[in-house]
Scaffold this motif. Structure first.
Motif, PDB file in Angstrom:
ATOM      1  N   SER A 348       9.265  16.780  31.925  1.00 51.88           N
ATOM      2  CA  SER A 348       9.895  15.903  31.517  1.00 51.88           C
ATOM      3  C   SER A 348      10.537  15.613  32.865  1.00 51.88           C
ATOM      4  N   THR A 349      10.900  14.059  33.069  1.00 53.21           N
ATOM      5  CA  THR A 349      12.038  13.129  33.699  1.00 53.21           C
ATOM      6  C   THR A 349      13.291  13.274  33.642  1.00 53.21           C
ATOM      7  N   PHE A 350      14.072  13.917  34.960  1.00 48.85           N
ATOM      8  CA  PHE A 350      14.727  13.600  35.028  1.00 48.85           C
ATOM      9  C   PHE A 350      15.716  14.553  34.520  1.00 48.85           C
ATOM     10  N   GLY A 351      15.368  15.679  34.111  1.00 54.17           N
ATOM     11  CA  GLY A 351      16.287  16.787  33.809  1.00 54.17           C
ATOM     12  C   GLY A 351      15.767  16.625  31.775  1.00 54.17           C
ATOM     13  N   TYR A 352      14.739  15.563  31.043  1.00 50.92           N
ATOM     14  CA  TYR A 352      15.350  15.925  29.965  1.00 50.92           C
ATOM     15  C   TYR A 352      13.273  15.955  29.932  1.00 50.92           C
ATOM     16  N   PRO A 353      13.112  16.879  29.316  1.00 49.39           N
ATOM     17  CA  PRO A 353      13.738  17.705  28.355  1.00 49.39           C
ATOM     18  C   PRO A 353      14.279  18.584  28.977  1.00 49.39           C
ATOM     19  N   MET A 361      10.903  22.013  39.510  1.00 47.94           N
ATOM     20  CA  MET A 361      10.638  20.341  40.073  1.00 47.94           C
ATOM     21  C   MET A 361      11.298  19.867  39.928  1.00 47.94           C
ATOM     22  N   HIS A 362      12.980  20.091  39.827  1.00 41.36           N
ATOM     23  CA  HIS A 362      14.278  19.747  39.659  1.00 41.36           C
ATOM     24  C   HIS A 362      14.872  19.688  41.457  1.00 41.36           C
ATOM     25  N   VAL A 363      14.262  21.195  41.302  1.00 40.60           N
ATOM     26  CA  VAL A 363      15.012  21.231  42.652  1.00 40.60           C
ATOM     27  C   VAL A 363      14.399  21.151  43.688  1.00 40.60           C
ATOM     28  N   ALA A 364      12.963  21.013  43.950  1.00 39.33           N
ATOM     29  CA  ALA A 364      11.907  20.661  45.197  1.00 39.33           C
ATOM     30  C   ALA A 364      12.413  19.504  46.147  1.00 39.33           C
ATOM     31  N   PRO A 365      13.760  18.698  45.494  1.00 32.96           N
ATOM     32  CA  PRO A 365      13.818  17.371  45.945  1.00 32.96           C
ATOM     33  C   PRO A 365      15.213  17.569  46.624  1.00 32.96           C
ATOM     34  N   LYS A 366      15.570  18.913  46.432  1.00 36.40           N
ATOM     35  CA  LYS A 366      16.590  18.809  46.744  1.00 36.40           C
ATOM     36  C   LYS A 366      16.639  20.267  47.970  1.00 36.40           C
ATOM     37  N   VAL A 367      15.521  20.578  47.968  1.00 33.53           N
ATOM     38  CA  VAL A 367      15.790  21.280  48.758  1.00 33.53           C
ATOM     39  C   VAL A 367      14.541  20.044  50.613  1.00 33.53           C
TER      40      VAL A 367
END
Length: 469
Positions: A348-353, A361-367
């Motif tokens: 997926s790319t930036f939340g989609y799908p 994988m979406h959360v890791a950058p926030k870490v």
């Protein structure tokens, strides 16, 4: 016997009369092919690069001497595989093969130097070593990365422990390590086995150059056993178990040498699966996920370098582990002279799908945001978005300023699949997995490693680029 396609006399005819005859022809289907492509392209390369006024006899003789010297050197596996047979200096190999990739960086410098020495150079070359490296890079744009590692290894002059002295590839790599001036090679193995394998490889004279170490000839074996027992006694290991591990397992023995300062770095893994070797090393050195260890593999292809992690340690990393892997990848990239750009990859790319599997994988950058990481990163995204700027333009908010050179993938199995697919389908050069985050310099090869692969890992280990800060 140079007539083609029918030599004036064939090797079979000559050797029927003199079985010990050494025969060369112009044909590619016989040993010792004398082919003009061995000389003329590279002779002209050297002459042109010094703007020579003429090509004199001294330059031609330098070309011939360079060929003769190259024939006596250990032949890379890649060359031998191309010709379907083992090649080592002797009656059936007195001259390099026409497509030996080393020709381009061996002959032109010799020719150029001869031209300079005899006064026909209009533009002398000041830095001959740099000239040779530039020739290597013309053949393979990624060679500059490897040459940089080897150059740093020569400066480090590390005592390198080669743990698997019963393997011919490892022994040849150990000889190459020492003969190329990187440092001293310490080979773990039995003396007679090492001697016989070197003789089989056509390197019998190298036995006197190498230092062979084992439990039987080491004065430190008792110290090693005591250390291992104290380390493992609360993990169900008694003194007899520690004795067997220290004296019978070469990976454990080599690691014990390393932690006691009897070597500066260590390379292993060519004869056993990486997971098994890592398990053995962990009995001596802390190289678990909880210790901060990460495996990063470098892929070199078409002048491009991409790092993939984790290919060795983390089986199923969570978002915090993924952030650790990204940080380790950035550390390795900087050690290789690259400015790190990390992409957390998914389907997926930036939340989609939307998928629960892609959430980490979406959360890791926030870490990494919370940690204040000092390198570029973003995700999650598909691989084509990560590597192709035309695709990335569809996401103008993406924080990467160029194609990613570090790909963090969801799990070890996806990392392994990616690496092996690139290796088999695209012919990528693989360096790694590069073990990072350990307190001692240990690098693991794969069981399919060539001599050059093992040598590259030894050079990387000697640089100590990947030790825990």
């Amino acid at each position: 016997a140079m007539a083609n396609p029918d030599p004036e006399i064939t090797p079979e005819e000559a050797q029927s009369v003199r079985p010990d005859a050494i025969v060369a022809t112009g044909r590619s289907d016989y040993p010792n092919q004398v082919n003009n492509v061995l000389g003329f392209p590279y002779l002209f390369r050297g002459a042109l690069d010094i703007h020579a006024r003429a090509i004199n006899d001294e330059m031609k003789i330098a070309c011939a001497n360079a060929l003769a010297e190259l024939a006596r050197e250990d032949v890379p596996d890649e060359v031998a595989m191309a010709y379907g047979r083992k090649l080592s200096f002797g009656r059936d190999y007195i001259i390099p093969t026409p497509f030996d990739p080393r020709l381009i960086h061996v002959i032109p410098p010799a020719v150029a130097k001869a031209g300079m020495d005899t006064g026909v150079a209009r533009r002398p070359i000041i830095d001959m070593e740099g000239y040779a490296q530039s020739l290597k890079a013309r053949m393979d744009p990624t060679a500059s990365i490897l040459q940089g590692i080897q150059s740093r290894a020569r400066q480090a002059q590390a005592k390198m422990i080669f743990a698997e002295g019963d393997d011919e590839r490892v022994l040849r790599a150990a000889v190459a390590y020492q003969r190329s001036g990187m440092g001293e090679a310490l080979v773990v193995g039995r003396e007679q086995d090492v001697k016989e394998k070197l003789e089989t490889a056509g390197l019998g004279d190298a036995y006197r150059e190498l230092r062979v170490v084992n439990a039987a000839n080491s004065k430190h074996t008792e110290t090693y056993k005591d250390f291992l027992y104290k380390r493992l006694q609360r993990q169900g290991v008694d003194r007899e178990d520690a004795h067997k591990l220290a004296t019978r397992d070469r990976h454990v023995f080599a690691a014990l040498m390393l932690v006691h300062g009897h070597g500066d770095a260590m390379v292993t893994g060519a004869t056993r699966k990486s997971a098994h070797v890592l398990e053995l090393i962990n009995k001596v050195i802390d190289a678990k996920p909880s210790d901060g260890a990460v495996g990063i593999t470098a892929l070199l292809n078409k002048g491009r370098v991409v790092l993939i992690g984790d290919t060795l340690v983390h089986e199923w990393p969570d978002e915090n582990d993924l952030a650790d892997i990204a940080t380790a990848g950035a550390h390795v990239a900087r050690g290789l002279g690259l400015e790190p750009r990390v992409a957390f990859c998914s389907f997926s790319t930036f939340g989609y799908p939307v998928s629960e599997r892609a959430t980490k994988m979406h959360v890791a950058p926030k870490v990494l945001d919370a940690r204040g990481a000092d390198f570029e990163y973003d995700g999650e995204m598909t691989v084509d978005v990560a590597l192709n700027m035309d695709q990335m333009k569809n996401y103008p908010f993406c924080r990467l300023t160029g194609p990613a050179n570090i790909l963090v993938v969801p799990a070890r199995h996806s990392a392994s699949i990616s690496v092996k697919l690139m290796q088999e389908m695209a012919g990528a050069t693989v360096i790694g997995p590069i073990l990072t985050g350990t307190s001692h310099a240990v690098q693991l090869c794969s069981t399919t490693s060539t001599v050059n692969d093992i040598l590259n890992m030894a050079a990387l280990a000697s640089c100590k680029l990947c030790l825990k800060d």
